[in-house]
Design an enzyme around this catalytic site. Structure first.
Site, PDB file in Angstrom:
ATOM      1  N   TYR A  93      -0.743 -27.966  -1.561  1.00 36.67           N
ATOM      2  CA  TYR A  93      -0.764 -26.768  -0.721  1.00 36.67           C
ATOM      3  C   TYR A  93      -0.104 -25.629  -1.501  1.00 36.67           C
ATOM      4  CZ  TYR A  93       0.331 -24.083   3.559  1.00 36.67           C
ATOM      5  OH  TYR A  93       0.472 -23.101   4.496  1.00 36.67           O
ATOM      6  N   ARG A 146      -9.622 -13.414   2.369  1.00 35.23           N
ATOM      7  CA  ARG A 146      -8.250 -13.062   1.906  1.00 35.23           C
ATOM      8  C   ARG A 146      -7.519 -14.375   1.717  1.00 35.23           C
ATOM      9  NH1 ARG A 146      -4.003 -15.031   3.388  1.00 35.23           N
ATOM     10  NH2 ARG A 146      -3.732 -14.293   5.507  1.00 35.23           N
ATOM     11  N   LYS A 164      -5.208 -27.227   3.971  1.00 37.45           N
ATOM     12  CA  LYS A 164      -4.596 -27.102   5.309  1.00 37.45           C
ATOM     13  C   LYS A 164      -4.833 -28.394   6.099  1.00 37.45           C
ATOM     14  CE  LYS A 164      -3.053 -22.752   5.488  1.00 37.45           C
ATOM     15  NZ  LYS A 164      -1.821 -22.195   6.062  1.00 37.45           N
ATOM     16  N   GLU A 235      -8.719 -19.542   9.142  1.00 37.38           N
ATOM     17  CA  GLU A 235      -7.690 -19.412   8.097  1.00 37.38           C
ATOM     18  C   GLU A 235      -8.158 -18.497   6.974  1.00 37.38           C
ATOM     19  OE1 GLU A 235      -4.604 -21.365   8.237  1.00 37.38           O
ATOM     20  OE2 GLU A 235      -4.017 -19.863   6.758  1.00 37.38           O
ATOM     21  N   ASP A 236      -7.322 -17.589   6.590  1.00 39.19           N
ATOM     22  CA  ASP A 236      -7.518 -16.737   5.412  1.00 39.19           C
ATOM     23  C   ASP A 236      -8.844 -15.980   5.422  1.00 39.19           C
ATOM     24  OD1 ASP A 236      -5.024 -17.610   4.786  1.00 39.19           O
ATOM     25  OD2 ASP A 236      -5.502 -18.304   2.769  1.00 39.19           O
ATOM     26  N   ASP A 258      -4.433 -19.257  12.264  1.00 34.83           N
ATOM     27  CA  ASP A 258      -3.133 -19.673  11.736  1.00 34.83           C
ATOM     28  C   ASP A 258      -2.372 -18.523  11.085  1.00 34.83           C
ATOM     29  OD1 ASP A 258      -1.113 -21.460  10.811  1.00 34.83           O
ATOM     30  OD2 ASP A 258      -2.094 -21.466   8.854  1.00 34.83           O
ATOM     31  N   ASP A 259      -3.084 -17.610  10.417  1.00 41.84           N
ATOM     32  CA  ASP A 259      -2.392 -16.490   9.759  1.00 41.84           C
ATOM     33  C   ASP A 259      -1.776 -15.550  10.788  1.00 41.84           C
ATOM     34  OD1 ASP A 259      -3.069 -17.028   6.927  1.00 41.84           O
ATOM     35  OD2 ASP A 259      -5.081 -16.936   7.765  1.00 41.84           O
ATOM     36  N   ALA A 292       0.686  -4.494   7.493  1.00 37.21           N
ATOM     37  CA  ALA A 292       0.298  -4.364   8.909  1.00 37.21           C
ATOM     38  C   ALA A 292      -1.072  -4.986   9.126  1.00 37.21           C
ATOM     39  CB  ALA A 292       0.281  -2.885   9.301  1.00 37.21           C
ATOM     40  N   GLY A 293      -1.326  -6.094   8.414  1.00 35.04           N
ATOM     41  CA  GLY A 293      -2.604  -6.790   8.545  1.00 35.04           C
ATOM     42  C   GLY A 293      -2.499  -7.943   9.527  1.00 35.04           C
ATOM     43  N   ALA A 295      -1.265 -11.008   9.332  1.00 35.91           N
ATOM     44  CA  ALA A 295       0.046 -11.665   9.454  1.00 35.91           C
ATOM     45  C   ALA A 295       1.045 -10.724  10.129  1.00 35.91           C
ATOM     46  CB  ALA A 295       0.545 -12.105   8.076  1.00 35.91           C
ATOM     47  N   ASN A 399       2.328 -14.837  -0.219  1.00 42.41           N
ATOM     48  CA  ASN A 399       2.051 -15.980  -1.092  1.00 42.41           C
ATOM     49  C   ASN A 399       0.978 -15.625  -2.118  1.00 42.41           C
ATOM     50  OD1 ASN A 399       3.689 -17.943   0.243  1.00 42.41           O
ATOM     51  ND2 ASN A 399       2.230 -17.930   1.926  1.00 42.41           N
ATOM     52  N   ASN A 443       7.015 -20.858   6.064  1.00 37.44           N
ATOM     53  CA  ASN A 443       5.581 -21.042   5.830  1.00 37.44           C
ATOM     54  C   ASN A 443       4.997 -21.734   7.053  1.00 37.44           C
ATOM     55  OD1 ASN A 443       3.041 -22.354   4.911  1.00 37.44           O
ATOM     56  ND2 ASN A 443       3.634 -21.430   2.968  1.00 37.44           N
ATOM     57  N   ASN A 444       3.794 -21.312   7.424  1.00 35.90           N
ATOM     58  CA  ASN A 444       3.208 -21.836   8.660  1.00 35.90           C
ATOM     59  C   ASN A 444       2.964 -23.358   8.646  1.00 35.90           C
ATOM     60  OD1 ASN A 444       0.896 -21.665   7.025  1.00 35.90           O
ATOM     61  ND2 ASN A 444       0.269 -19.722   7.959  1.00 35.90           N
TER      62      ASN A 444
HETATM   63  N1  LIG Z   1       4.427 -17.381   4.728  1.00 34.80           N
HETATM   64  C1  LIG Z   1       3.385 -17.641   5.482  1.00 34.80           C
HETATM   65  O1  LIG Z   1       3.342 -18.646   6.208  1.00 34.80           O
HETATM   66  C2  LIG Z   1       2.209 -16.724   5.461  1.00 34.80           C
HETATM   67  C3  LIG Z   1       2.123 -15.711   4.555  1.00 34.80           C
HETATM   68  N2  LIG Z   1       1.048 -14.868   4.581  1.00 34.80           N
HETATM   69  C4  LIG Z   1       0.972 -13.875   3.518  1.00 34.80           C
HETATM   70  O2  LIG Z   1       0.970 -12.577   4.054  1.00 34.80           O
HETATM   71  C5  LIG Z   1       0.255 -11.727   3.198  1.00 34.80           C
HETATM   72  C6  LIG Z   1      -0.595 -10.805   4.047  1.00 34.80           C
HETATM   73  O3  LIG Z   1      -1.555 -11.523   4.779  1.00 34.80           O
HETATM   74  P1  LIG Z   1      -2.477 -10.738   5.836  1.00 34.80           P
HETATM   75  O4  LIG Z   1      -1.652  -9.923   6.746  1.00 34.80           O
HETATM   76  O5  LIG Z   1      -3.378 -11.734   6.427  1.00 34.80           O
HETATM   77  O6  LIG Z   1      -3.278  -9.764   4.864  1.00 34.80           O
HETATM   78  P2  LIG Z   1      -4.006  -8.428   5.230  1.00 34.80           P
HETATM   79  O7  LIG Z   1      -4.886  -8.103   4.098  1.00 34.80           O
HETATM   80  O8  LIG Z   1      -4.558  -8.515   6.606  1.00 34.80           O
HETATM   81  O9  LIG Z   1      -2.807  -7.338   5.281  1.00 34.80           O
HETATM   82  C7  LIG Z   1      -2.127  -6.869   4.160  1.00 34.80           C
HETATM   83  C8  LIG Z   1      -1.338  -5.637   4.587  1.00 34.80           C
HETATM   84  O10 LIG Z   1      -0.504  -5.239   3.518  1.00 34.80           O
HETATM   85  C9  LIG Z   1      -0.636  -3.849   3.303  1.00 34.80           C
HETATM   86  N3  LIG Z   1      -0.365  -3.538   1.908  1.00 34.80           N
HETATM   87  C10 LIG Z   1      -1.121  -3.800   0.825  1.00 34.80           C
HETATM   88  N4  LIG Z   1      -0.528  -3.326  -0.286  1.00 34.80           N
HETATM   89  C11 LIG Z   1       0.624  -2.758   0.106  1.00 34.80           C
HETATM   90  C12 LIG Z   1       1.670  -2.092  -0.577  1.00 34.80           C
HETATM   91  N5  LIG Z   1       1.653  -1.929  -1.905  1.00 34.80           N
HETATM   92  N6  LIG Z   1       2.698  -1.630   0.143  1.00 34.80           N
HETATM   93  C13 LIG Z   1       2.723  -1.789   1.479  1.00 34.80           C
HETATM   94  N7  LIG Z   1       1.787  -2.417   2.181  1.00 34.80           N
HETATM   95  C14 LIG Z   1       0.738  -2.896   1.493  1.00 34.80           C
HETATM   96  C15 LIG Z   1      -2.037  -3.510   3.717  1.00 34.80           C
HETATM   97  O11 LIG Z   1      -2.157  -2.137   4.030  1.00 34.80           O
HETATM   98  C16 LIG Z   1      -2.198  -4.427   4.932  1.00 34.80           C
HETATM   99  O12 LIG Z   1      -1.664  -3.793   6.071  1.00 34.80           O
HETATM  100  C17 LIG Z   1      -0.513 -12.626   2.222  1.00 34.80           C
HETATM  101  O13 LIG Z   1       0.071 -12.534   0.950  1.00 34.80           O
HETATM  102  C18 LIG Z   1      -0.330 -14.013   2.766  1.00 34.80           C
HETATM  103  O14 LIG Z   1      -0.186 -14.966   1.732  1.00 34.80           O
HETATM  104  C19 LIG Z   1       0.047 -14.966   5.504  1.00 34.80           C
HETATM  105  C20 LIG Z   1       0.083 -15.973   6.427  1.00 34.80           C
HETATM  106  C21 LIG Z   1       1.156 -16.960   6.431  1.00 34.80           C
HETATM  107  C1  LIG Z   2       0.487 -19.672   4.166  1.00 36.46           C
HETATM  108  C2  LIG Z   2      -0.708 -18.948   4.536  1.00 36.46           C
HETATM  109  O1  LIG Z   2      -1.382 -19.293   5.490  1.00 36.46           O
HETATM  110  C3  LIG Z   2      -1.100 -17.795   3.776  1.00 36.46           C
HETATM  111  O2  LIG Z   2      -0.361 -17.370   2.884  1.00 36.46           O
HETATM  112  O3  LIG Z   2      -2.175 -17.266   4.061  1.00 36.46           O
HETATM  113 MG   LIG Z   3      -3.302 -18.459   5.484  1.00 34.67          MG
END
Ligand SMILES: NC(=O)C1=CN([C@@H]2O[C@H](COP(=O)(O)OP(=O)(O)OC[C@H]3O[C@@H](n4cnc5c(N)ncnc54)[C@H](O)[C@@H]3O)[C@@H](O)[C@H]2O)C=CC1
Ligand SMILES: CC(=O)C(=O)O
Ligand SMILES: [Mg+2]
Length: 540
Positions: A93, A146, A164, A235-236, A258-259, A292-293, A295, A399, A443-444
């Site tokens: 993972y 994504r 997953k 997912e993603d 999940d995100d 602001a996506g 997650a 991530n 992490n989720n």
């Molecule tokens: N730790 C965990 O369990 C999880 C982590 N994530 C991580 O969160 C991140 C975002 O995922 P999503 O929201 O689904 O993506 P997304 O593409 O929907 O959103 C990304 C956001 O970041 C903003 N962004 C991009 N570049 C930027 C910058 N330089 N400065 C400020 N804002 C910026 C975008 O405008 C957008 O609002 C990914 O890297 C993903 O791996 C997501 C799900 C679970």
């Molecule tokens: C951990 C997860 O779901 C992500 O980074 O998209």
């Molecule tokens: Mg994910």
């Protein structure tokens, strides 16, 4: 016992026990001469695998080895992972699965799930008939839109649904037979992949939003037709697609994203425990997001739900949260705010393009990074948070590893060890001024396998946020006082199976309470879940 015999039996990963076949089985199943004469136990086979893994030069090589092992002997694969979940989660993972997705077309061996592609539209019911299992209970589906913080990886994203769902089994003991990874291949806008001769997906650009939505609707209909008890785990996907489609389906079918929901849940779990360390309450926090996506919105909504449970109204809770994205702070003069973001845009807020300036203006106590961009929590950002707070909460959740907004070392160094820090991946402990600081991994995976088990165990007809709040509470409550004293926000990964069991039971109980189960409530939900749990053992 299996209907298969001879080479066909050895080639079936579900029924192949390899050198662990007994003499009797070898005689009855035509295996004599097809295996070395020594008969081993599962533990012996595990030892050999661990030896072979020790010879691999890097994490991707270990990933490839384990993938091959899962294709050869599924029981052995899960038995190897169970020897040391903390070691192997990061191989099958996050973060190694990120490298595997980048290389997916190059390291591909076997399909390991279904590739449902846009050129098959109109025929999806027929396509799903090709899956050999009748009673699939969870499909994890990605468009690869994504993948982690790596952007659009198209069909290379298949590594994510596979990984997953492997965690459903490795962490929460969901039986692997009822799980189906799906890559909904709608093409890719990634030019590098389109030009790669080894890329395995459709070599075309992604469709319009309307065309995508029509394709997804056909997929959903086909899933319900073929697997009526199935939950769809999204997912993603590209952030906007994720949010729009969850809103469409969450109250219609058994599904979750999940995100959005799993990430919201694990972050709230981390915040519950951060509050114990900071000796404060969630309802008193001011939270600023970078990103602001899907997650960001998912976590913000889950924090609102959690703050409401502590007595705030919805509006009061929303007023405590602000979002900052690629174009700066989301404030009233912005023209690009989506409906889901609007509730976090507050009257009187001024435009801000610099994160540190926004922090000075808004005075957040909690800073959450879900921006996909490394290094965005600069020294100045962390120092500003530390000037404003005795114990700044800093979660750098993007991530894989080299996309985290800041490393653990940066967070501790620039806050003089005051930050309550978590990241999407596990960073190593940091020595600072004679103290060892242990970063947490938010992490989720602490949530989705357990919720998956709860869904399977209850045949949940919907999976609303309430279930993820119950899961967050369950995860948080499993961290002991002693662990909190060490700064740990989550239970140890070594005991992720025990943690997931408890979380699954509590989530299932909540599903029954909400009247969302499609089966009668058993006398003991705990025993019911236990009875369903898969064991990586050969039948005696
Ligand atoms: N730790 C965990 O369990 C999880 C982590 N994530 C991580 O969160 C991140 C975002 O995922 P999503 O929201 O689904 O993506 P997304 O593409 O929907 O959103 C990304 C956001 O970041 C903003 N962004 C991009 N570049 C930027 C910058 N330089 N400065 C400020 N804002 C910026 C975008 O405008 C957008 O609002 C990914 O890297 C993903 O791996 C997501 C799900 C679970
Ligand atoms: C951990 C997860 O779901 C992500 O980074 O998209
Ligand atoms: Mg994910």
């Amino acid at each position: 016992m299996s209907d298969l015999a001879g080479v066909a039996l050895l080639e079936d990963p579900k029924q192949n026990f390899g050198t662990a076949f007994t003499q009797k089985e070898r005689e009855e199943k035509g295996l004599i001469g097809l295996l070395p004469p020594t008969m081993e136990k599962l533990e012996d086979q595990v030892k050999r695998c661990l030896f072979q893994l020790s010879k691999k030069n890097n994490d991707l090589e270990q990933y490839i080895y384990l993938t091959q092992l899962a294709d050869d002997n599924r029981t052995l694969f899960y038995a190897v992972i169970a020897t040391d979940p903390a070691r192997f989660l990061k191989i099958v993972y996050d973060p190694t699965v990120g490298t595997a997705c980048l290389e997916f077309g190059h390291i591909y061996r076997k399909p390991n799930g279904m590739y449902v592609s846009y050129d098959q539209r109109g025929k999806l019911k027929e396509v799903l008939k090709n899956w050999p299992v009748e009673d699939v209970r969870v499909i994890c589906v990605s468009t690869g839109g994504r993948i982690l913080g790596l952007g659009d990886l198209g069909a290379n994203g298949m590594g994510i649904p596979i990984g997953k769902l492997q965690l459903y089994t490795a962490c929460a003991a969901v039986h692997p037979d009822v799980l189906l990874p799906v890559l909904l291949d709608c093409g890719t806008d990634n030019e590098k992949l389109l030009a790669d001769p080894l890329y395995l997906g459709l070599k075309q650009k992604r469709p319009t939003t309307d065309d995508l939505d029509a394709f997804v609707q056909e997929f959903v209909d086909a899933v319900l037709d073929r697997f009526p008890k199935c939950c769809i785990h999204f997912e993603d996907w590209k952030g906007a697609d994720a949010i729009r489609l969850l809103a469409r389906y969450v109250n219609q079918i058994s599904c979750y994203n999940d995100d959005i929901q799993g990430t919201g849940s694990v972050t709230v779990a981390g915040l519950y425990n951060a509050m114990k360390i900071a000796k404060s309450n969630l309802k008193d926090q001011r939270v600023l997001f970078l990103g602001a996506g899907s997650a960001g919105i998912g976590i913000a909504n889950m924090i609102v739900s959690a703050m409401k449970l502590e007595g705030l109204s919805e509006k009061e809770a929303q007023a405590r949260i602000s979002l900052f994205d690629l174009n700066g702070l989301l404030e009233p003069s912005r023209k690009d705010i989506t409906p889901e973001q609007q509730k976090y845009v507050h009257d009187g807020e001024k435009p801000a393009k610099d994160l540190s300036e926004a922090i000075k203006a808004l005075k957040p106590t909690v800073l959450i990074g879900v921006s996909t961009v490394k290094g965005t929590f600069t020294q100045q950002v962390i120092e500003t948070m530390t000037q404003l707070n005795d114990r700044p909460v800093i979660f750098a959740l993007s991530n894989p590893t080299d996309h985290a907004e800041c490393t653990a070392e940066e967070a501790y160094k620039f806050s003089q060890g005051k930050a309550i820090y978590a990241a999407g991946v596990q960073f190593d402990p940091v020595d600072l001024n004679g103290k060892t600081l242990v970063p947490s991994q938010a992490n989720n995976f602490y949530v989705f396998p357990a919720v998956g088990m709860a869904i399977v165990a209850t045949e949940a007809k919907h999976v609303p946020d309430e279930i993820f709040i119950a899961a967050a509470r369950a995860v948080a409550d499993q961290v002991t006082e002693e662990q909190l004293d060490k700064g740990m926000l989550f239970p140890p990964q070594a005991s992720v199976q025990a943690t997931s069991h408890v979380t699954a039971v509590k989530s299932a109980q909540r599903i029954f309470e909400l009247g969302l189960a499609r089966i009668p409530k058993p006398d003991s939900v705990d025993k019911h879940v236990t009875m369903l749990e898969y064991k990586a053992e050969y039948p005696s």
